[in-house]
Design a protein around this motif. Structure first.
Motif, PDB file in Angstrom:
ATOM      1  N   ALA A  21       0.819  -1.217   0.000  1.00 13.07           N
ATOM      2  CA  ALA A  21       0.000   0.000   0.000  1.00 13.07           C
ATOM      3  C   ALA A  21       0.852   1.267   0.000  1.00 13.07           C
ATOM      4  O   ALA A  21       0.572   2.208  -0.763  1.00 13.07           O
ATOM      5  CB  ALA A  21      -0.954  -0.003   1.187  1.00 13.07           C
ATOM      6  N   ALA A  22       1.879   1.329   0.829  1.00 15.75           N
ATOM      7  CA  ALA A  22       2.721   2.529   0.903  1.00 15.75           C
ATOM      8  C   ALA A  22       3.431   2.774  -0.432  1.00 15.75           C
ATOM      9  O   ALA A  22       3.506   3.911  -0.899  1.00 15.75           O
ATOM     10  CB  ALA A  22       3.731   2.406   2.036  1.00 15.75           C
ATOM     11  N   PHE A  23       3.936   1.723  -1.041  1.00 18.11           N
ATOM     12  CA  PHE A  23       4.601   1.853  -2.346  1.00 18.11           C
ATOM     13  C   PHE A  23       3.616   2.379  -3.384  1.00 18.11           C
ATOM     14  O   PHE A  23       3.931   3.296  -4.147  1.00 18.11           O
ATOM     15  CB  PHE A  23       5.174   0.503  -2.784  1.00 18.11           C
ATOM     16  CG  PHE A  23       5.758   0.529  -4.170  1.00 18.11           C
ATOM     17  CD1 PHE A  23       7.078   0.897  -4.356  1.00 18.11           C
ATOM     18  CD2 PHE A  23       4.992   0.208  -5.278  1.00 18.11           C
ATOM     19  CE1 PHE A  23       7.627   0.945  -5.632  1.00 18.11           C
ATOM     20  CE2 PHE A  23       5.524   0.251  -6.552  1.00 18.11           C
ATOM     21  CZ  PHE A  23       6.852   0.621  -6.731  1.00 18.11           C
ATOM     22  N   CYS A  24       2.432   1.785  -3.417  1.00 15.12           N
ATOM     23  CA  CYS A  24       1.427   2.185  -4.414  1.00 15.12           C
ATOM     24  C   CYS A  24       1.036   3.649  -4.243  1.00 15.12           C
ATOM     25  O   CYS A  24       0.867   4.364  -5.237  1.00 15.12           O
ATOM     26  CB  CYS A  24       0.204   1.280  -4.318  1.00 15.12           C
ATOM     27  SG  CYS A  24       0.514  -0.413  -4.864  1.00 15.12           S
ATOM     28  N   ARG A  25       0.907   4.097  -2.997  1.00 12.07           N
ATOM     29  CA  ARG A  25       0.576   5.505  -2.742  1.00 12.07           C
ATOM     30  C   ARG A  25       1.733   6.419  -3.149  1.00 12.07           C
ATOM     31  O   ARG A  25       1.539   7.430  -3.822  1.00 12.07           O
ATOM     32  CB  ARG A  25       0.241   5.726  -1.270  1.00 12.07           C
ATOM     33  CG  ARG A  25      -1.160   5.352  -0.893  1.00 12.07           C
ATOM     34  CD  ARG A  25      -1.519   5.864   0.496  1.00 12.07           C
ATOM     35  NE  ARG A  25      -0.546   5.474   1.523  1.00 12.07           N
ATOM     36  CZ  ARG A  25      -0.563   4.321   2.197  1.00 12.07           C
ATOM     37  NH1 ARG A  25      -1.517   3.440   1.963  1.00 12.07           N
ATOM     38  NH2 ARG A  25       0.341   4.046   3.105  1.00 12.07           N
ATOM     39  N   THR A  67      -0.853   1.441  -9.670  1.00 10.10           N
ATOM     40  CA  THR A  67      -1.854   0.390  -9.489  1.00 10.10           C
ATOM     41  C   THR A  67      -1.407  -0.799 -10.325  1.00 10.10           C
ATOM     42  O   THR A  67      -1.051  -0.619 -11.503  1.00 10.10           O
ATOM     43  CB  THR A  67      -3.237   0.859  -9.985  1.00 10.10           C
ATOM     44  OG1 THR A  67      -3.594   2.039  -9.257  1.00 10.10           O
ATOM     45  CG2 THR A  67      -4.289  -0.205  -9.755  1.00 10.10           C
ATOM     46  N   PRO A  68      -1.402  -1.998  -9.745  1.00 12.33           N
ATOM     47  CA  PRO A  68      -0.996  -3.168 -10.535  1.00 12.33           C
ATOM     48  C   PRO A  68      -1.863  -3.290 -11.790  1.00 12.33           C
ATOM     49  O   PRO A  68      -3.071  -3.054 -11.738  1.00 12.33           O
ATOM     50  CB  PRO A  68      -1.241  -4.353  -9.592  1.00 12.33           C
ATOM     51  CG  PRO A  68      -1.289  -3.759  -8.226  1.00 12.33           C
ATOM     52  CD  PRO A  68      -1.794  -2.362  -8.382  1.00 12.33           C
ATOM     53  N   PRO A  69      -1.260  -3.638 -12.927  1.00 15.40           N
ATOM     54  CA  PRO A  69      -2.016  -3.723 -14.174  1.00 15.40           C
ATOM     55  C   PRO A  69      -2.991  -4.893 -14.219  1.00 15.40           C
ATOM     56  O   PRO A  69      -3.904  -4.902 -15.040  1.00 15.40           O
ATOM     57  CB  PRO A  69      -0.933  -3.872 -15.242  1.00 15.40           C
ATOM     58  CG  PRO A  69       0.237  -4.426 -14.516  1.00 15.40           C
ATOM     59  CD  PRO A  69       0.154  -3.897 -13.115  1.00 15.40           C
TER      60      PRO A  69
END
Length: 86
Positions: free
Chosen positions: A53-57, A62-64
């Motif tokens: 979550a922290a990486f995505c933020r 968003t994973p494809p």
């Protein structure tokens, strides 16, 4: 997602039946101790939890595709490539 689920998804993608036999972790740890690898039991049998979550933020990413679908697709791609090499 557990290692067993990952292996099941790969085998689904490969068109193979699930072949894992449920084995108590204590029995696997005992086998490692007998093999002189008792120190590896926690590394091999413990849980690895990753929260992305922290990486995505931070990277607005968003994973494809869904992880489960991607793992099954990897199994299918492996079998396709393996068939082409024969």
């Amino acid at each position: 997602m557990s290692l067993a689920e990952i292996l099941d998804l790969l085998r689904d993608g490969m068109g193979l039946p699930h072949r894992l036999v449920p084995t108590p972790p204590s029995l696997l740890a005992a086998g490692l101790r007998l093999a002189g690898k008792g120190g590896m039991a926690e590394q091999l049998l413990g849980d690895l939890t990753v929260d992305t979550a922290a990486f995505c933020r931070a990277f607005d990413w968003t994973p494809p595709t869904d992880a489960r679908a991607a793992i099954a697709a990897c199994g299918k791609a492996y079998m396709t490539k393996r068939g082409a090499e024969r």
